[in-house]
Design an enzyme around this catalytic site. Structure first.
Site, PDB file in Angstrom:
ATOM      1  N   THR A  77       0.813  -1.214   0.000  1.00  9.57           N
ATOM      2  CA  THR A  77       0.000   0.000   0.000  1.00  9.57           C
ATOM      3  C   THR A  77       0.845   1.263   0.000  1.00  9.57           C
ATOM      4  O   THR A  77       0.498   2.259  -0.620  1.00  9.57           O
ATOM      5  CB  THR A  77      -0.902  -0.010   1.255  1.00  9.57           C
ATOM      6  N   THR A 153       1.803  -4.348   4.478  1.00  7.17           N
ATOM      7  CA  THR A 153       1.731  -4.593   5.922  1.00  7.17           C
ATOM      8  C   THR A 153       1.313  -6.028   6.283  1.00  7.17           C
ATOM      9  O   THR A 153       1.598  -6.484   7.384  1.00  7.17           O
ATOM     10  CB  THR A 153       0.748  -3.617   6.605  1.00  7.17           C
ATOM     11  N   ASP A 154       0.650  -6.739   5.367  1.00  6.68           N
ATOM     12  CA  ASP A 154       0.102  -8.058   5.720  1.00  6.68           C
ATOM     13  C   ASP A 154       1.145  -8.983   6.322  1.00  6.68           C
ATOM     14  O   ASP A 154       0.884  -9.654   7.322  1.00  6.68           O
ATOM     15  CB  ASP A 154      -0.495  -8.738   4.480  1.00  6.68           C
ATOM     16  N   LYS A 230       1.175  -7.650  13.410  1.00  9.64           N
ATOM     17  CA  LYS A 230       0.028  -6.862  12.943  1.00  9.64           C
ATOM     18  C   LYS A 230      -1.206  -7.361  13.687  1.00  9.64           C
ATOM     19  O   LYS A 230      -1.663  -8.479  13.450  1.00  9.64           O
ATOM     20  CB  LYS A 230      -0.143  -7.027  11.429  1.00  9.64           C
TER      21      LYS A 230
END
EC number: 6.3.5.-
Lengths: 406, 406
Positions: A77, A153-154, A230
């Site tokens: 992203t 970020t995953d 996360k």
């Protein structure tokens, strides 16, 4: 037509946008508002292809006295703005483009940029971690003060853990991502990147993750790469340190750093790369009723690394003990906890004691994801006997040996 | 000799304690200090078996005017004191014994008690959930104000989720456990049990978990049975509500209840039991490099329920899409997130959209563990088509439909 800007007459109106890659038979157009629209062949009446004008990257006046930082982009992203603006999905990600988006960076450092990948991080694989570690290693050998890795970020915390084990670094290696793309007003991309630049220049000698500390724009946390996870699907402060405090805070916008915990300092460790990974390692989350045959399935395929995400202090059903005993003879079987917080201790209850007798090794307070990556790395670089010893030892901060913070 | 008090001459001294069940060839003795010692045959020189004296349960003066509560014990740490005291590992767990341990209870309610199991909760299986649901259902038909289920903490949240789906209840069904056994000074068993009794008498008509709210002894939280998770291996406040606030607090020691969120009220729902569960359902946690062949492994064994614990907003690697598309034709494939907090949304990124096209159903803000139990229950009681519709709907509070709390 991929990556081109087109106008499409369809569904009774005109759509204008960039043609995106499509895995179906539809043509997918990314509109200027960021939404994608799909068109079937028979819906499209006319296509007007515009001449693609690549905007010249703006000229940046780098300040000669500022330190050098290397930015390696892997996609996600945080890099998505670049797509929209140039129209090309696999566009070069130049230092000039980054700084034209985030002009504050030119006041902090001089930037060299490399686009290594442009993929969403759910598609990262161990082989990508190896290439990334080599790329970062090359940069660390040069005169950069630090390296920034932009990342989806995953799975950023898997990658930061992988590089923590593969690289011994005397300089900061800073992973940074964004939860909202930079074409959205609520984007966290710019602030995270600015804080990452400050962290990359700081008195730090390890792999970290820098992301929003709260939902406000007041500071970013510097998380240890092997102690972070996360923990929210969408919030800007989704990343949290688990079982160890964040190493520090970067105050925004002034860039001042407050250190919060013991860390590896700049220059403390020598630069080394140990980049082999054994891919036949599996992480299995236990749940009531899960049969131990899943262990045999992987064992029979040649897997010799098993990380179990057990319950509570590190348990599985006692009907797993016999299978574990059999595979543990020539495998590394590590127990972690699906509680995530806290430490595994298999000496409290009978189930745990049977597991220890069967050859299970306690994963201490390692996150399951970190234990997985550590076992991949250990089995890639050491003998099974060495790996069994090293997995219990704190190598890069992945095991918190003090009993503080529990 | 199992359950008997013996003296053993071995290893050069005398050991005194209770003979425990053993899964190995060792004789296991629980000493009076709570530690277990194992002896091999050849180490044992002499055994003196003491005559087993069962202490008479103390006579309790029940207060006639107080309401009736049923306690069903399934084992776990909260029940472990009983073992030590009577010496019998499978001892009856009588109301008198509970009240002699926790005299405050007799000031709150009259208790009937049943020992259903005496197992550590990592050994609970879906068939145990069915028996437990039937036992609770029987008690709910009688004139008890509420039912308390004592349970090991490892999988208590799986069991509370299972009963939430299986039982429509007009009264409170309160799960309670302990993180430290009651022979330890720091035990949370008594306070949790007292708070559970207050919750069992309250204006509540659903399945909940009552456990310490902080590490102090100031209040317990009442967590919704389908919105709670054990998030620490050892802390007394290990249980946390996720994606929905705790329903309320029970202030300790005065027992006053402060309600914090919308809940099912006493008498709001009719008593019903729907107790079938499909056991061929699997929860798979995705990680970078995991091959989709694991889906085929279970599919080929006849599994038609798949809950995937994906990354971020609910993603897996795109090389999973083809396999998912194939199995989703006659299976229920639900996507949840290993972030745990937040909501799955597969409409933001390409990967998610391909997954939706392949037939994946978004698990909304359900915990992976809860989605697993829900799919077991849906496939046990409904057709596949009905299950595909119902899994997206909020049935008992497992999906928070408002966007608050995110």
């Amino acid at each position: 037509m991929l990556g081109k800007r087109v106008k499409i007459k369809a569904k009774g109106r005109i759509f204008e946008g960039i043609v995106m890659p499509s895995f179906t038979d539809k043509l997918v157009l990314k509109l200027d508002n960021g939404y994608n629209v799909g068109f079937r062949d028979y819906e499209i009446l006319e296509v007007y292809e515009e001449e693609f004008k690549s905007p010249l990257p703006p000229k940046v006046e780098w300040k000669e006295e500022l330190p050098n930082v290397k930015v390696i982009s892997t996609g996600g992203t945080i890099a998505s703005k670049v797509d929209y603006r140039t129209g090309a999905v696999t566009s070069q990600f130049s230092a000039e483009e980054i700084v034209s988006d985030i002009p504050e960076l030119a006041e902090i450092c001089k930037i060299d940029a490399t686009l290594l990948y442009n993929i969403l991080s759910e598609n990262m694989k161990p082989e990508n971690w190896i290439e990334l570690a080599r790329e970062v290693y090359k940069s660390l050998k040069k005169d950069y003060e630090g390296v920034i890795v932009t990342h989806g970020t995953d799975t950023m915390h898997y990658s930061s853990a992988a590089l923590s084990f593969m690289l011994s670094t005397p300089k900061p290696v800073v992973f940074v991502g964004a939860q909202r793309s930079s074409d959205r007003p609520s984007s966290d991309a710019a602030m995270n990147m600015i804080c990452a630049a400050h962290a990359a220049l700081s008195d730090l000698g390890e792999v970290v993750v820098v992301m929003h500390g709260t939902t406000s724009d007041d500071f970013c946390y510097i998380h240890r790469g092997v102690k972070v996870r996360k923990n929210h699907t969408s919030r800007r402060d989704a990343f949290q340190s688990v079982n160890y405090p964040p190493l520090g805070k970067v105050i925004y916008p002034d860039g001042k750093i407050e250190w919060l915990a013991e860390r590896f300092r700049r220059g403390e460790r020598e630069l080394k790369l140990k980049d082999k990974l054994e891919k036949k390692v599996v992480l299995i989350k236990f749940f009531p009723g899960l049969s131990p045959e899943i262990l045999d399935f992987y064992y029979d395929k040649g897997y010799r690394g098993f990380v179990i995400e057990g319950t509570g202090l590190g348990h599985v059903s006692t009907d797993w003990v016999e299978t574990i005993k059999r595979i543990a003879e020539d495998s590394l079987v590590v127990m972690t906890s699906q509680c995530l917080w806290g430490r595994v201790c298999d000496r409290v209850y009978d189930t745990g004691r049977y597991l220890l007798q069967a050859g299970v090794i306690e994963g201490e307070d390692m996150l399951p994801e970190v234990a997985l990556v550590k076992v991949m790395w250990l089995l890639g670089n050491y003998s099974l006997e060495e790996a069994k010893e090293l997995v219990k030892k704190n190598l890069v901060g992945e095991i918190n040996e003090s009993l503080q913070f529990y």
